[in-house]
Design a protein around this motif. Structure first.
Motif, mmCIF file in Angstrom:
data_model
loop_
_atom_site.group_PDB
_atom_site.id
_atom_site.type_symbol
_atom_site.label_atom_id
_atom_site.label_comp_id
_atom_site.label_asym_id
_atom_site.label_seq_id
_atom_site.Cartn_x
_atom_site.Cartn_y
_atom_site.Cartn_z
ATOM 1 N N MET A 1 0.844 -1.185 0.000
ATOM 2 C CA MET A 1 0.000 0.000 0.000
ATOM 3 C C MET A 1 0.880 1.235 0.000
ATOM 4 S SD MET A 1 -2.681 1.088 2.928
ATOM 5 C CE MET A 1 -3.271 2.728 3.049
ATOM 6 N N GLY A 2 0.650 2.114 -0.918
ATOM 7 C CA GLY A 2 1.396 3.360 -0.983
ATOM 8 C C GLY A 2 0.616 4.482 -0.344
ATOM 9 N N THR A 3 1.087 5.680 -0.554
ATOM 10 C CA THR A 3 0.409 6.858 -0.029
ATOM 11 C C THR A 3 -0.896 7.064 -0.786
ATOM 12 O OG1 THR A 3 2.545 7.836 0.476
ATOM 13 C CG2 THR A 3 0.676 9.330 0.397
ATOM 14 N N GLN A 4 -1.955 7.371 -0.054
ATOM 15 C CA GLN A 4 -3.252 7.645 -0.660
ATOM 16 C C GLN A 4 -3.687 9.045 -0.265
ATOM 17 O OE1 GLN A 4 -5.600 4.487 1.043
ATOM 18 N NE2 GLN A 4 -5.303 3.192 -0.762
ATOM 19 N N PHE A 5 -4.490 9.668 -1.133
ATOM 20 C CA PHE A 5 -4.972 11.007 -0.874
ATOM 21 C C PHE A 5 -6.488 11.000 -0.769
ATOM 22 C CE2 PHE A 5 -0.999 11.392 -3.181
ATOM 23 C CZ PHE A 5 -0.294 12.298 -2.394
ATOM 24 N N LEU A 6 -7.001 11.790 0.127
ATOM 25 C CA LEU A 6 -8.439 12.021 0.218
ATOM 26 C C LEU A 6 -8.706 13.328 -0.513
ATOM 27 C CD1 LEU A 6 -9.008 11.159 3.985
ATOM 28 C CD2 LEU A 6 -9.281 9.665 2.007
ATOM 29 N N THR A 7 -9.789 13.365 -1.264
ATOM 30 C CA THR A 7 -10.102 14.548 -2.060
ATOM 31 C C THR A 7 -11.491 15.064 -1.721
ATOM 32 O OG1 THR A 7 -10.929 13.154 -3.851
ATOM 33 C CG2 THR A 7 -8.619 13.822 -3.973
ATOM 34 N N ASP A 8 -11.695 16.337 -2.031
ATOM 35 C CA ASP A 8 -13.031 16.903 -1.862
ATOM 36 C C ASP A 8 -13.847 16.646 -3.127
ATOM 37 O OD1 ASP A 8 -12.174 18.770 -3.744
ATOM 38 O OD2 ASP A 8 -11.954 20.398 -2.302
ATOM 39 N N GLU A 9 -15.038 17.214 -3.182
ATOM 40 C CA GLU A 9 -15.928 16.958 -4.317
ATOM 41 C C GLU A 9 -15.397 17.517 -5.636
ATOM 42 O OE1 GLU A 9 -16.961 20.584 -2.083
ATOM 43 O OE2 GLU A 9 -16.929 18.511 -1.479
ATOM 44 N N ASN A 10 -14.404 18.427 -5.554
ATOM 45 C CA ASN A 10 -13.810 18.997 -6.771
ATOM 46 C C ASN A 10 -12.524 18.277 -7.177
ATOM 47 O OD1 ASN A 10 -15.801 21.040 -6.964
ATOM 48 N ND2 ASN A 10 -14.715 22.250 -5.439
ATOM 49 N N GLY A 11 -12.150 17.252 -6.428
ATOM 50 C CA GLY A 11 -10.937 16.510 -6.744
ATOM 51 C C GLY A 11 -9.673 17.098 -6.135
ATOM 52 N N ASN A 12 -9.818 18.123 -5.293
ATOM 53 C CA ASN A 12 -8.662 18.729 -4.625
ATOM 54 C C ASN A 12 -8.216 17.856 -3.461
ATOM 55 O OD1 ASN A 12 -8.721 21.162 -6.232
ATOM 56 N ND2 ASN A 12 -10.507 21.762 -5.027
ATOM 57 N N LYS A 13 -6.929 17.604 -3.372
ATOM 58 C CA LYS A 13 -6.401 16.791 -2.275
ATOM 59 C C LYS A 13 -6.582 17.544 -0.960
ATOM 60 C CE LYS A 13 -3.011 14.545 -5.215
ATOM 61 N NZ LYS A 13 -1.604 14.422 -5.575
ATOM 62 N N LYS A 21 4.301 2.465 8.846
ATOM 63 C CA LYS A 21 5.767 2.452 8.788
ATOM 64 C C LYS A 21 6.299 3.746 8.184
ATOM 65 C CE LYS A 21 6.762 -2.482 8.664
ATOM 66 N NZ LYS A 21 7.401 -3.588 7.931
ATOM 67 N N LYS A 22 5.628 4.213 7.135
ATOM 68 C CA LYS A 22 6.037 5.473 6.507
ATOM 69 C C LYS A 22 5.831 6.644 7.477
ATOM 70 C CE LYS A 22 5.901 6.024 1.540
ATOM 71 N NZ LYS A 22 5.091 6.325 0.369
ATOM 72 N N TYR A 23 4.699 6.621 8.157
ATOM 73 C CA TYR A 23 4.389 7.673 9.131
ATOM 74 C C TYR A 23 5.438 7.706 10.246
ATOM 75 C CZ TYR A 23 2.193 9.999 13.068
ATOM 76 O OH TYR A 23 1.957 10.813 14.137
ATOM 77 N N ASN A 24 5.756 6.536 10.800
ATOM 78 C CA ASN A 24 6.739 6.468 11.885
ATOM 79 C C ASN A 24 8.102 6.956 11.416
ATOM 80 O OD1 ASN A 24 4.930 5.534 13.804
ATOM 81 N ND2 ASN A 24 5.330 3.399 13.340
ATOM 82 N N LYS A 25 8.495 6.615 10.200
ATOM 83 C CA LYS A 25 9.769 7.059 9.645
ATOM 84 C C LYS A 25 9.764 8.581 9.486
ATOM 85 C CE LYS A 25 13.389 5.291 7.044
ATOM 86 N NZ LYS A 25 14.324 4.651 7.949
#
Length: 68
Positions: A1-13, A21-25
Motif C-alpha cells: 500500500m502506498g500513499t493515498q490522498f483524500l479529495t473533496d468533491e472537486n478533486g482537490n487533495k 511504517k512510513k508515518y513512523n519514519k
C-alpha cells in the motif's frame, strides 16, 4: 500500500493516508531535524560559560530548599 490522498468533491487533495511504517519514519526524521535545530540554537547562544556538574547539583539543591 502506498500513499493515498483524500479529495473533496472537486478533486482537490485534502488529506493524506500513509502506511504506519512510513508515518513512523517521517516522525523519526522530524524529531532528528528538531534535535539539529535545538543543537544549532544552543550553539549559537553559547557564551562559553561552564560550571561543574557538582556545582550544578548544589545550585539545584539550594533552589529546592528555598522553594519548600
Amino acid at each position: 500500500m502506498g500513499t493515498q490522498f483524500l479529495t473533496d468533491e472537486n478533486g482537490n487533495k485534502t488529506a493524506v493516508l500513509l502506511p504506519i511504517k512510513k508515518y513512523n519514519k517521517l516522525i523519526e526524521h522530524l524529531e532528528d531535524l528538531e534535535d539539529v535545530k535545538l543543537y544549532d540554537e544552543a550553539k549559537k547562544n553559547d557564551d562559553g560559560y561552564r560550571i561543574s556538574l557538582e556545582d550544578a547539583f548544589k545550585i539545584i539543591e539550594e533552589k529546592r530548599k528555598i522553594s519548600k
